[in-house]
Design an enzyme around this catalytic site. Sequence first.
Site, PDB file in Angstrom:
ATOM      1  N   TYR A 154     -28.508 -29.440  -1.518  1.00 42.89           N
ATOM      2  CA  TYR A 154     -27.598 -30.560  -1.804  1.00 42.89           C
ATOM      3  C   TYR A 154     -26.130 -30.109  -1.706  1.00 42.89           C
ATOM      4  O   TYR A 154     -25.285 -30.815  -1.143  1.00 42.89           O
ATOM      5  CB  TYR A 154     -27.931 -31.065  -3.210  1.00 42.89           C
ATOM      6  CG  TYR A 154     -27.234 -32.318  -3.666  1.00 42.89           C
ATOM      7  CD1 TYR A 154     -27.651 -33.573  -3.238  1.00 42.89           C
ATOM      8  CD2 TYR A 154     -26.173 -32.246  -4.578  1.00 42.89           C
ATOM      9  CE1 TYR A 154     -27.022 -34.726  -3.697  1.00 42.89           C
ATOM     10  CE2 TYR A 154     -25.549 -33.385  -5.044  1.00 42.89           C
ATOM     11  CZ  TYR A 154     -25.976 -34.632  -4.602  1.00 42.89           C
ATOM     12  OH  TYR A 154     -25.347 -35.771  -5.068  1.00 42.89           O
ATOM     13  N   LYS A 158     -23.408 -31.590   0.928  1.00 43.40           N
ATOM     14  CA  LYS A 158     -22.176 -32.251   0.476  1.00 43.40           C
ATOM     15  C   LYS A 158     -20.931 -31.466   0.909  1.00 43.40           C
ATOM     16  O   LYS A 158     -19.902 -32.067   1.235  1.00 43.40           O
ATOM     17  CB  LYS A 158     -22.205 -32.435  -1.046  1.00 43.40           C
ATOM     18  CG  LYS A 158     -23.308 -33.378  -1.542  1.00 43.40           C
ATOM     19  CD  LYS A 158     -23.196 -34.775  -0.959  1.00 43.40           C
ATOM     20  CE  LYS A 158     -24.103 -35.777  -1.677  1.00 43.40           C
ATOM     21  NZ  LYS A 158     -24.047 -37.111  -1.084  1.00 43.40           N
TER      22      LYS A 158
HETATM   23  P1  NAP Z   1     -29.674 -43.488  -6.209  1.00 41.96           P
HETATM   24  O1  NAP Z   1     -29.498 -44.289  -7.439  1.00 41.96           O
HETATM   25  O2  NAP Z   1     -30.855 -42.588  -6.074  1.00 41.96           O
HETATM   26  O3  NAP Z   1     -29.608 -44.483  -4.936  1.00 41.96           O
HETATM   27  C1  NAP Z   1     -29.713 -43.955  -3.662  1.00 41.96           C
HETATM   28  C2  NAP Z   1     -29.507 -45.046  -2.644  1.00 41.96           C
HETATM   29  O4  NAP Z   1     -29.545 -44.448  -1.335  1.00 41.96           O
HETATM   30  C3  NAP Z   1     -30.572 -46.103  -2.660  1.00 41.96           C
HETATM   31  O5  NAP Z   1     -29.963 -47.333  -2.345  1.00 41.96           O
HETATM   32  C4  NAP Z   1     -31.515 -45.673  -1.535  1.00 41.96           C
HETATM   33  O6  NAP Z   1     -32.216 -46.750  -0.926  1.00 41.96           O
HETATM   34  C5  NAP Z   1     -30.514 -45.112  -0.548  1.00 41.96           C
HETATM   35  N1  NAP Z   1     -31.077 -44.161   0.407  1.00 41.96           N
HETATM   36  C6  NAP Z   1     -31.616 -42.943   0.165  1.00 41.96           C
HETATM   37  N2  NAP Z   1     -32.001 -42.370   1.319  1.00 41.96           N
HETATM   38  C7  NAP Z   1     -31.670 -43.234   2.308  1.00 41.96           C
HETATM   39  C8  NAP Z   1     -31.818 -43.223   3.717  1.00 41.96           C
HETATM   40  N3  NAP Z   1     -32.379 -42.178   4.348  1.00 41.96           N
HETATM   41  N4  NAP Z   1     -31.377 -44.287   4.432  1.00 41.96           N
HETATM   42  C9  NAP Z   1     -30.812 -45.356   3.813  1.00 41.96           C
HETATM   43  N5  NAP Z   1     -30.661 -45.426   2.478  1.00 41.96           N
HETATM   44  C10 NAP Z   1     -31.098 -44.379   1.738  1.00 41.96           C
HETATM   45  O7  NAP Z   1     -28.411 -42.529  -5.960  1.00 41.96           O
HETATM   46  P2  NAP Z   1     -26.930 -42.555  -6.573  1.00 41.96           P
HETATM   47  O8  NAP Z   1     -26.932 -41.708  -7.784  1.00 41.96           O
HETATM   48  O9  NAP Z   1     -26.397 -43.919  -6.630  1.00 41.96           O
HETATM   49  O10 NAP Z   1     -26.187 -41.715  -5.444  1.00 41.96           O
HETATM   50  C11 NAP Z   1     -25.412 -42.319  -4.427  1.00 41.96           C
HETATM   51  C12 NAP Z   1     -24.615 -41.220  -3.737  1.00 41.96           C
HETATM   52  O11 NAP Z   1     -23.778 -40.571  -4.695  1.00 41.96           O
HETATM   53  C13 NAP Z   1     -25.489 -40.128  -3.128  1.00 41.96           C
HETATM   54  O12 NAP Z   1     -24.930 -39.684  -1.912  1.00 41.96           O
HETATM   55  C14 NAP Z   1     -25.419 -39.027  -4.163  1.00 41.96           C
HETATM   56  O13 NAP Z   1     -25.648 -37.763  -3.586  1.00 41.96           O
HETATM   57  C15 NAP Z   1     -24.001 -39.181  -4.660  1.00 41.96           C
HETATM   58  N6  NAP Z   1     -23.768 -38.619  -6.001  1.00 41.96           N
HETATM   59  C16 NAP Z   1     -24.489 -39.043  -7.079  1.00 41.96           C
HETATM   60  C17 NAP Z   1     -24.219 -38.471  -8.322  1.00 41.96           C
HETATM   61  C18 NAP Z   1     -24.959 -38.874  -9.565  1.00 41.96           C
HETATM   62  O14 NAP Z   1     -24.811 -38.193 -10.591  1.00 41.96           O
HETATM   63  N7  NAP Z   1     -25.689 -39.961  -9.568  1.00 41.96           N
HETATM   64  C19 NAP Z   1     -23.239 -37.481  -8.440  1.00 41.96           C
HETATM   65  C20 NAP Z   1     -22.532 -37.077  -7.309  1.00 41.96           C
HETATM   66  C21 NAP Z   1     -22.793 -37.659  -6.090  1.00 41.96           C
HETATM   67  P3  NAP Z   1     -33.779 -47.054  -1.311  1.00 41.96           P
HETATM   68  O15 NAP Z   1     -33.801 -47.384  -2.753  1.00 41.96           O
HETATM   69  O16 NAP Z   1     -34.166 -48.186  -0.434  1.00 41.96           O
HETATM   70  O17 NAP Z   1     -34.510 -45.761  -1.014  1.00 41.96           O
END
Ligand code: NAP
Length: 241
Positions: A154, A158
């Site tokens: 990851y 990133k």
């Molecule tokens: P999440 O709740 O797990 O949601 C992930 C989203 O991405 C869902 O809408 C999922 O769609 C979609 N997705 C995953 N793989 C995909 C693919 N191959 N093609 C199209 N859509 C895809 O994640 P989140 O926490 O909101 O994270 C969003 C972003 O923020 C990510 O890039 C993550 O790395 C980053 N981030 C998150 C955090 C954290 O603490 N949450 C911190 C830093 C960065 P489906 O449901 O249809 O699979």
Amino acid sequence: MSTRPHALVTGGSRGIGAAICVALADAGHPILLNYRSNGAAAEEVKAAIEARGGEVRLCKFDVADPETAPAAVQALLDEGLEIGVLVNNAGIAKDESFPQMGWDAWQSVTRTTLDGFYNVTRPLVMPMCRKRWGRIINIASVSGVNGNKGQVNYSAAKAGLIGATKALAIELAKRKITVNAIAPGLVETDMIETAPVEMIVKMIPARRIGKPEEVASLAAWLASDGAAYVTGQCIVMSGGL
Ligand code: NAP
């Protein structure tokens, strides 16, 4: 009908992406909400945006697929849509200590973030250049800035996304297209379901985790005309972590 260009948000069906869809719709952008599999979640976000008076359309495709993802984006362009804002938000985590990390955990995480960026961004760049306006916002992570235990895959993905942000920003700046990254710390979404949140919160100066809406408000600002002179940046939003 809105006069703002369309905004394509990958992974817009849940968590941070869903909040970004709502914030950009509130700013007047018709939303193209991409998701991979969870249609019910995508429909919920669509209904919430429509209830606030926004426009939204669902676009199901896997950003990591080198054939279907660019083809899906091209099909939207072929309809004559102006896609002026792109948020590369779709991402997954598969945490393992490095000696335990199998090929699937390595390549699915790096492919979703890096191939996803390539597959979705590349078809949109020339149309943005022709319009002389565009906003590309990449959702990275503090793990890509500092590295994190159990997240070699990851963190690599990133960090690569941050490098791509800086390079593409230099290529596109004179066409009035900005390219920036947001690097959130821990944010309250499904992704951190199994994370030891209580323990981590003790290390966060703000003593709490972030909210998807906080990341979304920064993304909406980066998409605004007021952010025209900010490009090539990776903005950390982590409560001081
Ligand atoms: P999440 O709740 O797990 O949601 C992930 C989203 O991405 C869902 O809408 C999922 O769609 C979609 N997705 C995953 N793989 C995909 C693919 N191959 N093609 C199209 N859509 C895809 O994640 P989140 O926490 O909101 O994270 C969003 C972003 O923020 C990510 O890039 C993550 O790395 C980053 N981030 C998150 C955090 C954290 O603490 N949450 C911190 C830093 C960065 P489906 O449901 O249809 O699979």
